[in-house]
Design a protein around this motif. Structure first.
Motif, PDB file in Angstrom:
ATOM      1  N   LEU A 225       0.783  -1.226   0.000  1.00 18.74           N
ATOM      2  CA  LEU A 225       0.000   0.000   0.000  1.00 18.74           C
ATOM      3  C   LEU A 225       0.820   1.284   0.000  1.00 18.74           C
ATOM      4  N   THR A 226       1.862   1.371   0.835  1.00 22.71           N
ATOM      5  CA  THR A 226       2.543   2.660   0.963  1.00 22.71           C
ATOM      6  C   THR A 226       4.057   2.533   0.965  1.00 22.71           C
ATOM      7  N   GLY A 227       4.713   3.482   0.320  1.00 22.26           N
ATOM      8  CA  GLY A 227       6.152   3.600   0.455  1.00 22.26           C
ATOM      9  C   GLY A 227       6.543   4.031   1.856  1.00 22.26           C
ATOM     10  N   ALA A 228       5.613   4.695   2.550  1.00 22.20           N
ATOM     11  CA  ALA A 228       5.904   5.158   3.904  1.00 22.20           C
ATOM     12  C   ALA A 228       6.186   3.994   4.846  1.00 22.20           C
ATOM     13  N   ALA A 229       5.475   2.875   4.661  1.00 23.90           N
ATOM     14  CA  ALA A 229       5.736   1.703   5.499  1.00 23.90           C
ATOM     15  C   ALA A 229       7.130   1.155   5.244  1.00 23.90           C
TER      16      ALA A 229
ATOM     17  N   GLY B  65       0.296  15.981   4.376  1.00 21.62           N
ATOM     18  CA  GLY B  65       1.746  16.121   4.278  1.00 21.62           C
ATOM     19  C   GLY B  65       2.400  14.759   4.223  1.00 21.62           C
ATOM     20  N   PRO B  66       3.730  14.714   4.221  1.00 25.04           N
ATOM     21  CA  PRO B  66       4.437  13.438   4.061  1.00 25.04           C
ATOM     22  C   PRO B  66       4.503  12.598   5.321  1.00 25.04           C
ATOM     23  N   GLN B  67       4.120  13.148   6.465  1.00 24.05           N
ATOM     24  CA  GLN B  67       4.284  12.405   7.703  1.00 24.05           C
ATOM     25  C   GLN B  67       3.200  11.334   7.856  1.00 24.05           C
ATOM     26  N   ALA B  68       3.588  10.219   8.514  1.00 22.62           N
ATOM     27  CA  ALA B  68       2.648   9.152   8.904  1.00 22.62           C
ATOM     28  C   ALA B  68       1.838   8.630   7.727  1.00 22.62           C
ATOM     29  N   GLY B  69       2.481   8.465   6.583  1.00 22.47           N
ATOM     30  CA  GLY B  69       1.760   8.027   5.389  1.00 22.47           C
ATOM     31  C   GLY B  69       1.115   6.660   5.526  1.00 22.47           C
ATOM     32  N   ALA B  70       1.795   5.712   6.155  1.00 23.31           N
ATOM     33  CA  ALA B  70       1.226   4.374   6.316  1.00 23.31           C
ATOM     34  C   ALA B  70       0.040   4.407   7.270  1.00 23.31           C
ATOM     35  N   ILE B  71       0.124   5.240   8.328  1.00 22.19           N
ATOM     36  CA  ILE B  71      -0.979   5.358   9.273  1.00 22.19           C
ATOM     37  C   ILE B  71      -2.175   6.030   8.610  1.00 22.19           C
ATOM     38  N   ASN B  72      -1.931   7.072   7.812  1.00 22.46           N
ATOM     39  CA  ASN B  72      -3.013   7.727   7.097  1.00 22.46           C
ATOM     40  C   ASN B  72      -3.764   6.742   6.203  1.00 22.46           C
ATOM     41  N   ALA B  73      -3.010   5.904   5.494  1.00 17.09           N
ATOM     42  CA  ALA B  73      -3.647   4.923   4.612  1.00 17.09           C
ATOM     43  C   ALA B  73      -4.461   3.920   5.411  1.00 17.09           C
ATOM     44  N   ALA B  74      -3.936   3.480   6.550  1.00 12.20           N
ATOM     45  CA  ALA B  74      -4.659   2.527   7.384  1.00 12.20           C
ATOM     46  C   ALA B  74      -5.932   3.150   7.954  1.00 12.20           C
ATOM     47  N   LEU B  75      -5.857   4.420   8.367  1.00  8.61           N
ATOM     48  CA  LEU B  75      -7.040   5.107   8.876  1.00  8.61           C
ATOM     49  C   LEU B  75      -8.088   5.278   7.781  1.00  8.61           C
ATOM     50  N   PHE B  76      -7.645   5.512   6.564  1.00  7.59           N
ATOM     51  CA  PHE B  76      -8.551   5.590   5.415  1.00  7.59           C
ATOM     52  C   PHE B  76      -9.337   4.281   5.278  1.00  7.59           C
ATOM     53  N   LEU B  77      -8.623   3.153   5.312  1.00  4.62           N
ATOM     54  CA  LEU B  77      -9.292   1.856   5.189  1.00  4.62           C
ATOM     55  C   LEU B  77     -10.212   1.586   6.371  1.00  4.62           C
ATOM     56  N   ALA B  78      -9.802   2.031   7.548  1.00  6.02           N
ATOM     57  CA  ALA B  78     -10.598   1.774   8.752  1.00  6.02           C
ATOM     58  C   ALA B  78     -11.988   2.374   8.652  1.00  6.02           C
ATOM     59  N   ASP B  79     -12.146   3.447   7.859  1.00 12.16           N
ATOM     60  CA  ASP B  79     -13.469   4.057   7.699  1.00 12.16           C
ATOM     61  C   ASP B  79     -14.463   3.119   7.021  1.00 12.16           C
ATOM     62  N   PHE B  80     -13.959   2.062   6.401  1.00 12.49           N
ATOM     63  CA  PHE B  80     -14.834   1.152   5.659  1.00 12.49           C
ATOM     64  C   PHE B  80     -15.025  -0.192   6.366  1.00 12.49           C
ATOM     65  N   VAL B  81     -14.451  -0.325   7.558  1.00 13.30           N
ATOM     66  CA  VAL B  81     -14.602  -1.551   8.355  1.00 13.30           C
ATOM     67  C   VAL B  81     -15.219  -1.174   9.694  1.00 13.30           C
ATOM     68  N   PRO B  82     -16.459  -1.572   9.966  1.00 15.66           N
ATOM     69  CA  PRO B  82     -17.083  -1.221  11.247  1.00 15.66           C
ATOM     70  C   PRO B  82     -16.239  -1.671  12.431  1.00 15.66           C
ATOM     71  N   ALA B  83     -16.278  -0.877  13.495  1.00 13.99           N
ATOM     72  CA  ALA B  83     -15.486  -1.186  14.684  1.00 13.99           C
ATOM     73  C   ALA B  83     -15.906  -2.498  15.327  1.00 13.99           C
ATOM     74  N   SER B  84     -17.095  -2.976  15.025  1.00 14.04           N
ATOM     75  CA  SER B  84     -17.586  -4.227  15.609  1.00 14.04           C
ATOM     76  C   SER B  84     -16.957  -5.462  14.978  1.00 14.04           C
ATOM     77  N   ILE B  85     -16.236  -5.301  13.880  1.00 13.85           N
ATOM     78  CA  ILE B  85     -15.640  -6.435  13.168  1.00 13.85           C
ATOM     79  C   ILE B  85     -14.134  -6.456  13.408  1.00 13.85           C
ATOM     80  N   ALA B  86     -13.606  -7.611  13.810  1.00 16.51           N
ATOM     81  CA  ALA B  86     -12.160  -7.772  13.971  1.00 16.51           C
ATOM     82  C   ALA B  86     -11.491  -7.623  12.604  1.00 16.51           C
ATOM     83  N   TRP B  87     -10.392  -6.868  12.581  1.00 18.14           N
ATOM     84  CA  TRP B  87      -9.775  -6.525  11.294  1.00 18.14           C
ATOM     85  C   TRP B  87      -8.272  -6.379  11.458  1.00 18.14           C
ATOM     86  N   LEU B  88      -7.535  -6.958  10.518  1.00 16.83           N
ATOM     87  CA  LEU B  88      -6.095  -6.778  10.405  1.00 16.83           C
ATOM     88  C   LEU B  88      -5.800  -6.133   9.059  1.00 16.83           C
ATOM     89  N   HIS B  89      -4.959  -5.121   9.061  1.00 16.87           N
ATOM     90  CA  HIS B  89      -4.465  -4.535   7.816  1.00 16.87           C
ATOM     91  C   HIS B  89      -2.959  -4.711   7.787  1.00 16.87           C
TER      92      HIS B  89
END
Length: 464
Positions: free
Chosen positions: A341-345, A404-428
Motif C-alpha cells: 500500500l505505501t512507500g511510507a511503510a 503532508g508526508p508524515q505518517a503516510g502508512a498510518i493515514n492509509a490505514a485510517l482511510f481503510l478503517a473508515d470502511f470496516v465497522p469497529a464491531s468487526i475484527a480486522w487486520l491490515h
C-alpha cells in the motif's frame, strides 16, 4: 521435486548440521583428527548458511557439514540445494543437530526455488530425502504456497493482468473445491454489483485488462466467517500522477497483496481450517487514457462515502475500500487485508518488515511474537485516531492522500478503517512482497510475507 518424503536411501550423502557452539563437540565425537584438520583448513566455523564438503578416503564425497542458526530455523538448509553437487542427501541427526522436519522440508524446498517461466534454472537442485511425517508434509505445504505466491508476483504485467490474476484464483478454487466468481468492467457499476471505486481506478485500462472484483468462497456455513482481501493492482503507472521511471520499474509487484491473499487461502484450504473462507480481490491496472480518473475527482464508493482524489497514485486504498465494505456486509468474524500500500511503510520498517495495523492490541502483540518465533516477521504500527483529521476533505468525506508526508502508512490505514465497522475484527497488513537482494531461500524478486505467521495465528484462533 527437491524434497522427497521417503525412507532415506543408505547411499544418500549424510548432512551433519551444527551451530557455531556445537561444532567443536560434534567434530570431536564423530571425526578423525585428519577430518577435523580438514574443517580447520577450509575455515569452517559452523556459521549459518555455510557448509563444507568432507571427502572420504576414496576421494568421493563422504558427508556435508552445514552451519545453521537453530534446529527450527525455516531457512536453515536453504543455501544447500543449489550449492551442493547434484544427487541425493539425507540428514544425519545422530551425528549432528536434529532439525525440525517442518523446518528442514521448508528450507530445502525454498532453497531450490527459482522463477523459471522465461529462463530455465542453470542446474537441477540437489534432492533431500526426509522420512515421511506430518511435520515434513506441513513444511512442504508452506513452501508450496510461498512458491506459488512468488510466481504470481514475479510474472510481468503483460502476463499477469486482471484477467490472468482471475485465472490464477479460479485455478486455486478448482483445486480445492471452492466457488469462483468475478464481476468485470461496466458490470461493476450495475445496481446489483455497486463497486464504483474499483471501476473508477481501472476504467482507463484496455478492454482486455478491464477492472474486476474476484471472489473465491470455500468452507462450511457452520464455521466462522473469515474474509481475506488482497490488493490486486496488476500494474501501477501512477495514473495521471505518473510515476518516474525508477518508481515504475517494479510495479508488476503491486498485486503482491492479492498474491499473498491467494497464498494464505491456499494454506487455509489445504490445512482444512474450520472456517467459512471468502477471498476478495479488486483487480485493476492503473493506466493512463482519456477516461482515466483525475486528481480532484470525487469518487462515490460502495459504502456511500465520497473520496476526493488527491493523487491518482494512491489508488490501492481506493479499490480496497469497495472490497472492504463488501466484506463487512456479511459480518464476518475476521477480515484480513493484505496490500503493497505505501512507500511510507517501507521507509519506516524496510522491505523485510511488513506493517501490521490492528484495533486489538493483544492480537497485534500475539502476531508480532509469532512472526518473530517462526521467522516470518511483521511489526505493529498504531491506528492513531488524531491523525484522521489529515485525511478529511473539504469537498468530500475523505481524501486519498494526507496533508503532508508524515505518517503516510498510518493515514492509509485510517482511510481503510473508515470502511470496516469497529464491531468487526480486522487486520491490515502493508507489505512489500519483494526481496531487493537475495538471501538463502529468498532470492531477489517476489516474496510471500506474513502468510506463515497468519496461518499459525489462524490455526490457534479457529482450530485450537
Amino acid at each position: 521435486m527437491t524434497v522427497t518424503l521417503k525412507k532415506p536411501a543408505a547411499s544418500a550423502t549424510p548432512i551433519i548440521c551444527v551451530t557455531r557452539d556445537s561444532l567443536a563437540a560434534t567434530a570431536a565425537a564423530t571425526l578423525s583428527p585428519t577430518e577435523r584438520q580438514w574443517l580447520a583448513t577450509v575455515g569452517f566455523t559452523g556459521a549459518p548458511d555455510t557448509h563444507v564438503l568432507l571427502p572420504g578416503s576414496d576421494g568421493r564425497l563422504a558427508s556435508v557439514w552445514a552451519g545453521v542458526r537453530s534446529a527450527d530455523d525455516p531457512f536453515a538448509l536453504s543455501a544447500l540445494p543449489m550449492a551442493l553437487p547434484e544427487g541425493r542427501y539425507r540428514l544425519d541427526d545422530a551425528a549432528g543437530l536434529a532439525l525440525s522436519a517442518e523446518a528442514a522440508a521448508h528450507a530445502w524446498a525454498l532453497g531450490g526455488y527459482r522463477f523459471t517461466r522465461y529462463k530455465p534454472a542453470r542446474r537441477a537442485a540437489a534432492e533431500l530425502q526426509l522420512p515421511a511425517s506430518a511435520e515434513a508434509r506441513h513444511g512442504l505445504l508452506l513452501a508450496q504456497a510461498v512458491a506459488a505466491t512468488r510466481d504470481l508476483v514475479n510474472t510481468p504485467a503483460e502476463h499477469m493482468g486482471p484477467a490472468d490474476l482471475a485465472q490464477a484464483a479460479q485455478a486455486l478454487a478448482t483445486a480445492h473445491g471452492a466457488r469462483f466468481k468475478q464481476t468485470v468492467g461496466d458490470a461493476l457499476l450495475k445496481p446489483a454489483s455497486r463497486f464504483p471505486a474499483i471501476h473508477a481506478v481501472g476504467r482507463a485500462a484496455a478492454p482486455e485488462r478491464a477492472p474486476r472484483l474476484i471472489e473465491l468462497r470455500w468452507g462450511s456455513p457452520k464455521h466462522p466467517k473469515l474474509t481475506l482481501v488482497g490488493k490486486g493492482v496488476c500494474f501501477d503507472s501512477g495514473g495521471l500522477d505518473i510515476k518516474p521511471a525508477d518508481g515504475m520499474r517494479h510495479m508488476k509487484k503491486d498485486m503482491g497483496g492479492a498474491a499473498n491473499a491467494l497464498g494464505l487461502a491456499q494454506l487455509v484450504m489445504a490445512a482444512k481450517l474450520p472456517v467459512q473462507l471468502t477471498v476478495l480481490i479488486p483487480a485493476v491496472e492503473n493506466a493512463i487514457a482519456g477516461n482515466a480518473y483525475r486528481p480532484g475527482d470525487v469518487i462515490t464508493t460502495r459504502a456511500g462515502l465520497g473520496i476526493e482524489i488527491g493523487n491518482t497514485d494512491a489508488e490501492g486504498r481506493v479499490i480496497l475500500c469497495d472490497a472492504l465494505a463488501y466484506a463487512a456486509e456479511s459480518k464476518p468474524d475476521l477480515i484480513i487485508d493484505l496490500a503493497t500500500l505505501t512507500g511510507a511503510a517501507r521507509i519506516a520498517l524496510g522491505g523485510q518488515l511488513p506493517a501490521l495495523f490492528c484495533r486489538d492490541m493483544g492480537a497485534a502483540r500475539d502476531l508480532v511474537d509469532r512472526g518473530l518465533a517462526i521467522g516470518d516477521p511483521l511489526w505493529h504500527l498504531p491506528l492513531w485516531a488524531p491523525y484522521h483529521a489529515g485525511i478529511e476533505s473539504d469537498v468530500a468525506d475523505i481524501v486519498n492522500t494526507g496533508r503532508g508526508p508524515q505518517a503516510g502508512a498510518i493515514n492509509a490505514a485510517l482511510f481503510l478503517a473508515d470502511f470496516v465497522p469497529a464491531s468487526i475484527a480486522w487486520l491490515h497488513i502493508d507489505l512489500y512482497a519483494w526481496n531487493d537482494a537475495s538471501r538463502p531461500g529468498r532470492p531477489a524478486g517476489g516474496e510471500a510475507q506474513t502468510i506463515r505467521t497468519l496461518l499459525d495465528w489462524l490455526t490457534a484462533r479457529y482450530a485450537g
